[in-house]
Design a protein around this motif. Structure first.
Motif, short mmCIF file in Angstrom:
data_model
loop_
_atom_site.label_atom_id
_atom_site.label_comp_id
_atom_site.label_asym_id
_atom_site.label_seq_id
_atom_site.Cartn_x
_atom_site.Cartn_y
_atom_site.Cartn_z
N ASN A 132 7.50 15.72 0.02
CA ASN A 132 6.73 14.95 0.98
C ASN A 132 6.83 13.44 0.74
OD1 ASN A 132 4.49 15.23 3.15
ND2 ASN A 132 3.63 13.78 1.68
N GLY A 133 6.75 13.03 -0.55
CA GLY A 133 6.78 11.60 -0.86
C GLY A 133 8.08 10.95 -0.46
N SER A 134 9.19 11.64 -0.69
CA SER A 134 10.49 11.09 -0.32
C SER A 134 10.60 10.90 1.19
CB SER A 134 11.61 12.00 -0.82
OG SER A 134 12.87 11.51 -0.46
N GLY A 135 10.13 11.90 1.93
CA GLY A 135 10.14 11.78 3.39
C GLY A 135 9.27 10.64 3.87
N ALA A 136 8.11 10.46 3.22
CA ALA A 136 7.21 9.37 3.61
C ALA A 136 7.86 8.01 3.39
CB ALA A 136 5.91 9.48 2.81
N LEU A 138 0.81 -1.22 0.00
CA LEU A 138 0.00 0.00 0.00
C LEU A 138 0.84 1.27 0.00
CD1 LEU A 138 -2.74 -1.08 2.58
CD2 LEU A 138 -2.80 -1.22 0.09
N SER A 139 2.13 1.12 -0.12
CA SER A 139 3.02 2.29 -0.05
C SER A 139 2.71 3.35 -1.10
CB SER A 139 4.49 1.85 -0.14
OG SER A 139 4.72 1.15 -1.34
N PRO A 140 2.31 2.99 -2.35
CA PRO A 140 1.98 4.07 -3.30
C PRO A 140 0.93 5.03 -2.78
CG PRO A 140 2.21 1.99 -4.46
CD PRO A 140 2.24 1.66 -3.00
N SER A 141 0.01 4.51 -1.93
CA SER A 141 -1.00 5.39 -1.33
C SER A 141 -0.49 6.03 -0.04
CB SER A 141 -2.28 4.59 -1.03
OG SER A 141 -2.84 4.10 -2.23
N GLU A 160 -5.85 12.20 11.37
CA GLU A 160 -6.92 12.46 10.41
C GLU A 160 -6.58 11.99 8.99
OE1 GLU A 160 -7.83 16.59 10.71
OE2 GLU A 160 -8.73 16.41 12.69
N HIS A 161 -5.90 10.84 8.90
CA HIS A 161 -5.67 10.19 7.60
C HIS A 161 -6.68 9.04 7.48
CE1 HIS A 161 -1.81 12.28 8.11
NE2 HIS A 161 -1.67 12.18 6.78
N MET A 211 0.70 10.66 2.67
CA MET A 211 0.42 11.14 4.04
C MET A 211 1.05 12.51 4.27
SD MET A 211 3.21 9.07 6.38
CE MET A 211 3.01 7.47 5.65
N LYS A 212 0.60 13.19 5.32
CA LYS A 212 1.23 14.44 5.75
C LYS A 212 2.45 14.03 6.58
CE LYS A 212 -3.32 16.62 6.01
NZ LYS A 212 -4.36 17.16 6.95
N THR A 213 3.57 13.96 5.91
CA THR A 213 4.75 13.32 6.49
C THR A 213 5.20 13.98 7.79
OG1 THR A 213 5.46 12.70 4.27
CG2 THR A 213 7.11 12.57 6.01
N ASP A 214 5.27 15.30 7.82
CA ASP A 214 5.76 15.98 9.03
C ASP A 214 4.88 15.68 10.24
OD1 ASP A 214 7.98 17.08 7.89
OD2 ASP A 214 6.99 18.97 7.33
N VAL A 215 3.55 15.66 10.01
CA VAL A 215 2.61 15.42 11.12
C VAL A 215 2.74 13.99 11.62
CG1 VAL A 215 0.18 15.37 11.76
CG2 VAL A 215 1.02 17.15 10.21
N VAL A 216 2.76 13.02 10.68
CA VAL A 216 2.87 11.60 11.07
C VAL A 216 4.21 11.33 11.72
CG1 VAL A 216 2.87 9.23 10.21
CG2 VAL A 216 1.25 10.90 9.27
N CYS A 217 5.26 11.95 11.17
CA CYS A 217 6.61 11.77 11.71
C CYS A 217 6.67 12.21 13.18
CB CYS A 217 7.62 12.53 10.86
SG CYS A 217 9.33 12.38 11.41
N HIS A 218 6.07 13.35 13.47
CA HIS A 218 6.06 13.86 14.85
C HIS A 218 5.39 12.87 15.79
CE1 HIS A 218 5.74 16.67 18.19
NE2 HIS A 218 4.44 16.38 18.26
N GLU A 219 4.25 12.31 15.38
CA GLU A 219 3.54 11.35 16.23
C GLU A 219 4.33 10.05 16.38
OE1 GLU A 219 0.83 11.62 18.07
OE2 GLU A 219 0.75 13.76 17.53
#
Length: 949
Positions: A154-158, A115-118, A184-185, A122-130
């Protein structure tokens, strides 16, 4: 002596190596591995940078397990894993998880991959913080992810985030789902386990997995069905592949065309075969398929599988590894590669032990088979392997390294027959798979001899059958053209060179038997030089060497620009004059009367040659034909991409410069570069593996659209599809012709032969066409043989090969050169001065023969073109005879010690007072020199320093 507990820990790490190498963040772990040498740590970091964490982790584990080990090594490794945030890897080598937990975690990883293409939306910075707050990633991970997001999007960070969370301890998946919901994803949350939109995802569970770290069995079943349905999807390689665009996608399914499956079928049944398919038809892909099925089958039977893929050129190691075997097998098997270019010094034996698939140059395997034969610890046996794939297997003949390996195989096979008759257990032998585009006919002029040649190759490979197939709709036949050339009406530049050569003939009292500029003349003058050197006739020897250079100058003036030919001759004479001067002027180098005559002869004609070289009206017609052909291809095609094959490195470089300097080519979009070999037999500086790889990458991505190459590009190398191929004054044999034609893989491709004076290429091409027709007929006849008749002929050839091998060994023992190394003497090729004996030579890195005598008979000169730096040594200078200035080799700085490395072609070699007529490379001497004794030489240097103090 190590305790039994240490051995148990070692076996535990080895058992879980394929698993834990995917869980290690190499650079972070190395920060805490204080017991490893800094140099080794740096090499492992370099491996991580080029090939990714997974590959480098294998090297790290090998370093940790290497004996002797310090007390507490296991605890130190576990602590390094824990302190670097690799807790899951640490858990594996202390208390491995239960199989159910491991399987559950694998399903979660595979689902995230799928499922990585989807998920990368994600909002990488927000998810990364959590994730950082929840402990799924550490501070180092957080910084890397945020940097990647800021610099590359964003995609590279994800992707970086996903790669890191899947390395966590079991239970990470449920925490990750909760973070998706919390941030909220909702769509991604539903996609990976929450209440789904059934139209998009099918029947997934209606409730999310438990937040306590356990995934429900219902989830697992449904997710597993989803994985099966979508296995054709592209997977992101989350476990640390090399950080390149090409390695980011992991291939899983191998789909063969019908003709590929047909030729592979006997190999899938475990039989030895040769696959003979044209260049570009996917032979290597078939080999990957056979390899996977072979390993899958043995695993299903509970037996270990071990596959070695042998190649005959160093660049092919990286090519097969990166482009074919690793992408398709890395998700299931441990794939490694080894070549003489590898800088990481890890035992080949350990690599074989810890890997499922090893891609290597054939000489490496042969070296370690020989070690085992001699009873050395660091050896490899044929019985350790279950499948050997031999690329370009038509080289399995005569004295080639492929044949050495297969002669070991055949000898053991026939020994096994005797053991079976005696009701003893035979030694298991690997399956053999040979790949070739053309077995050739071995110079045969009759169909019977052609059949014998091909059958002999089949016998050497113990092939049950040679498999070939018509490619049908996939067949590509390029249009063929031959461009003939006219002789120059006037050739004043060539006439000056011929007058110089005639003057040298008179001086040395030589009478040539062939025309100037021809290959026969070159062979004649090389023979004269060799005879003169052994007879110590320095007058004829030095004249022959100068004649050879003038003959090459004539050839160059017929192939490339006259200014390039003049530059070559001028540079040669400047270098010869430099040999007669010393940097410190402490030594007087003798200049003979003949040398004075030769230097003055060129000096008298130099200005005239330079003047004529700048007159375009006297250029050769071959260049005009080549210019017209290139202009036609690039002006008539929407996207032209081609290769020009030429004979020498010098002509490849000169043609590339000629094209780059011509504005007409630039105007129509020609972007040229050259590709030459990496061997050191030529005086032209070779290309390094990195340089070759860079040129090929530029050719693939369009930064270069015209490649000027020597024969190095004919065989094996995966070169992007071309729509035109030009052979410029170069025709070798029918095998090379098929290889070169195969480079034109695109639709509507063309194959053009441009004549060059004295090359005889048009006639040779016709001979090769006849040989190809004969070869195809011979293969058809062989395939039509009854299996019993075929087997009988194969057995006869095998027995003949074994007997011939025994005769060769007997003759080799009679020579007794190995035992009488002291009777092997090396003298300067130019002045006959004695230099050393075989007892004075030791070998470094299985490659460099160095003279360890303390007496210094040479001078050093700086040579910028020679400068090389490797892990343990560097070469900055070449060495030359004190008396005559003849170059002898290069000066190596090996771990702080100056070691004069000798090039045998610069010496006259005698054995038992008898001069050897041909000795141009170290392989011509049947001597195995001892390994360089560093301790002894270091002590000698230290003593010398003490004496000076």
């Amino acid at each position: 002596m190590e305790s039994e507990s240490d051995e148990v820990k070692e076996r535990l790490i080895e058992s879980f190596t394929p698993r834990i190498r995917r869980l290690i963040a190499v650079n972070r772990v190395l920060d805490h591995m204080h017991s490893l040498e800094p140099g080794l740590k740096e090499r492992i970091r370099q491996r991580a940078a080029t090939d990714g964490d997974s590959a480098a982790a294998g090297d790290l584990i090998s370093a940790v397990l290497k004996k002797p080990r310090a007390a507490g090594w296991f605890r130190a490794f576990v602590d390094a894993l824990l302190h670097s945030g690799c807790e899951s890897a640490a858990d594996y080598i202390q208390t491995p998880p239960e199989p159910e937990v491991e399987a559950e975690n694998d399903y979660c990883v595979m689902l995230v991959e799928l499922l990585s293409p989807s998920l990368v939306d994600m909002k990488t910075d927000v998810v990364c913080h959590e994730c950082f707050s929840q402990g799924l990633i550490n501070q180092d991970d957080d910084e890397i992810i945020r940097t990647s997001t800021a610099n590359q999007g964003n995609g590279s960070g994800a992707r970086e985030l996903l790669r890191r969370i899947v390395r966590g301890r079991p239970g990470w998946f449920s925490d990750f789902l909760e973070i998706l919901r919390k941030t909220e994803h909702q769509y991604l949350y539903e996609l990976t386990g929450g209440p789904p939109d059934s139209d998009k995802t099918g029947d997934l569970p209606s409730s999310p997995p438990s937040s306590q770290g356990t995934v429900t069995s219902e989830c697992i079943d449904v997710w597993w069905r989803l994985l099966i349905q979508l296995t054709a999807s592209s997977f992101i390689y989350l476990y640390g592949g090399a950080p390149t665009e090409s390695s980011e996608l992991s291939k899983t399914d191998i789909v063969l065309r019908d003709y590929q499956m047909d030729v592979a079928s006997p190999a899938l049944e475990g039989k030895n075969i040769i696959i003979c398919l044209p260049t570009g038809s996917g032979k290597t892909r078939v080999a990957v398929y056979v390899t996977k099925k072979h390993l899958d089958g043995r695993r299903a039977e509970g037996r270990a599988g071990k596959v070695v893929v042998l190649v005959n050129k160093v660049p092919l190691v990286e090519q097969h590894y990166s482009a074919e075997f690793l992408p398709y097998l890395k998700s299931t098997y441990n794939v490694e590669r080894v070549s003489g270019d590898c800088q990481l010094k890890i035992s080949f034996t350990d690599i074989v032990k810890n890997s499922d698939v090893i891609i290597c140059t054939a000489q490496i395997l042969e070296n370690f088979l020989e070690r085992s034969n001699k009873g050395e610890d660091e050896g490899v046996n044929l019985s350790d392997l279950s499948l050997i794939v031999i690329d370009e297997c038509h080289h399995t003949q005569k004295g080639g390294v492929y044949n050495h390996i297969m002669m070991r195989y055949l000898a053991q096979k026939h020994k096994n027959r005797r053991l079976e008759k005696e009701q003893k257990v035979p030694m298991p032998l690997p399956q053999i798979l040979g790949l070739t585009a053309s077995p050739g006919v071995g110079g045969a002029s009759k169909i019977g001899k052609a059949e014998d040649h091909i059958l002999r190759i089949c016998a050497n490979l113990d092939a049950h059958r040679i498999m070939t197939k018509d490619l049908g709709q996939y067949q590509r036949e390029p249009r063929k053209l031959i461009k003939t050339v006219e002789d120059r009406k006037e050739d004043p530049f060539g006439n000056v060179i011929k007058n110089i050569m005639n003057a040298i003939h008179t001086h040395a009292e030589l009478s040539p038997t062939s025309d100037f500029g021809s290959q026969n003349y070159e062979q004649w003058v090389v023979l004269r030089e060799r005879i003169a050197a052994t007879e110590e006739n320095q007058k004829v020897r030095v004249c022959s060497e100068h004649l050879r250079q003038y003959n090459e100058g004539l050839n160059l003036s017929n192939t490339i620009r006259m200014r390039d030919a003049f530059s070559f001759l001028n540079t040669y004479h400047e270098e010869e004059l430099k040999k007669k001067t010393t940097p410190d002027e402490e030594h007087v180098i003798k200049i003979t009367d003949t040398e004075k005559f030769l230097f003055n002869l060129f000096k008298e004609n130099r200005e005239e040659l330079q003047r004529l070289a700048e007159m375009p009206e006297y250029e050769n017609d071959s260049l005009s034909k080549l210019r017209s052909k290139i202009l036609h291809e690039f002006s008539s095609r929407e996207a032209a991409r081609g290769i020009i094959f030429t004979k020498t490195r010098r002509s490849a470089i000169a043609l590339s410069q000629w094209i780059q300097e011509n504005p007409k080519f630039a105007d129509i979009g020609v972007k040229a570069s050259y590709l030459i070999g990496g061997g050191d037999q030529s005086v032209v500086k070779p290309m390094t593996t990195a340089e070759s790889r860079d040129v090929l990458n530029k050719f693939r991505n369009g930064k270069v659209n015209l490649l000027i190459a020597t024969t190095v590009a004919e065989e094996g190398l995966d070169i992007a599809a071309c729509n035109f191929v030009i052979r410029y004054g170069l025709v070798t044999n029918e095998i090379a012709m098929i290889q070169a034609q195969g480079r034109g893989r695109a639709e509507d491709s063309s194959y053009t032969l441009v004549e060059v004076k004295n090359s005889g290429v048009a006639e040779k091409e016709r001979v090769n066409e006849f040989r190809i027709t004969m070869m195809n007929k011979a293969i058809t006849n062989i395939r039509a043989l009854d299996q019993a008749d075929y087997d009988k002929r194969i057995l006869e050839f095998q027995l003949q090969a074994i007997m011939e091998g025994k005769v060769r060994m007997t003759k080799k023992k009679k020579k007794n050169m190995q035992d009488l190394k002291g009777e092997v003497k090396f003298s300067c090729r130019s002045c006959s001065k004695h230099v050393c004996t075989g007892n004075d030579i030791q070998i470094i890195e299985d490659m460099h023969r160095v003279n360890v005598t303390p007496e210094q008979l040479f001078i050093e000169r700086e040579n910028p073109s020679l400068q090389e730096r490797f892990l343990d040594y560097e070469t900055n200078f070449y060495i030359a005879c004190k008396d005559c200035g003849q170059r002898w080799g290069s000066m190596m700085l090996y771990r702080g010690i100056d070691c004069p490395s000798l090039h045998v072609k610069n010496f006259v070699v005698t054995f038992n007072e008898k001069k050897m007529s041909k000795c141009t490379k170290w392989g011509d001497l049947p001597i195995r020199f001892p390994v360089f004794d560093y301790a002894e030489q270091a002590s000698r240097v230290a003593e010398s320093s003490d004496d000076e103090d």
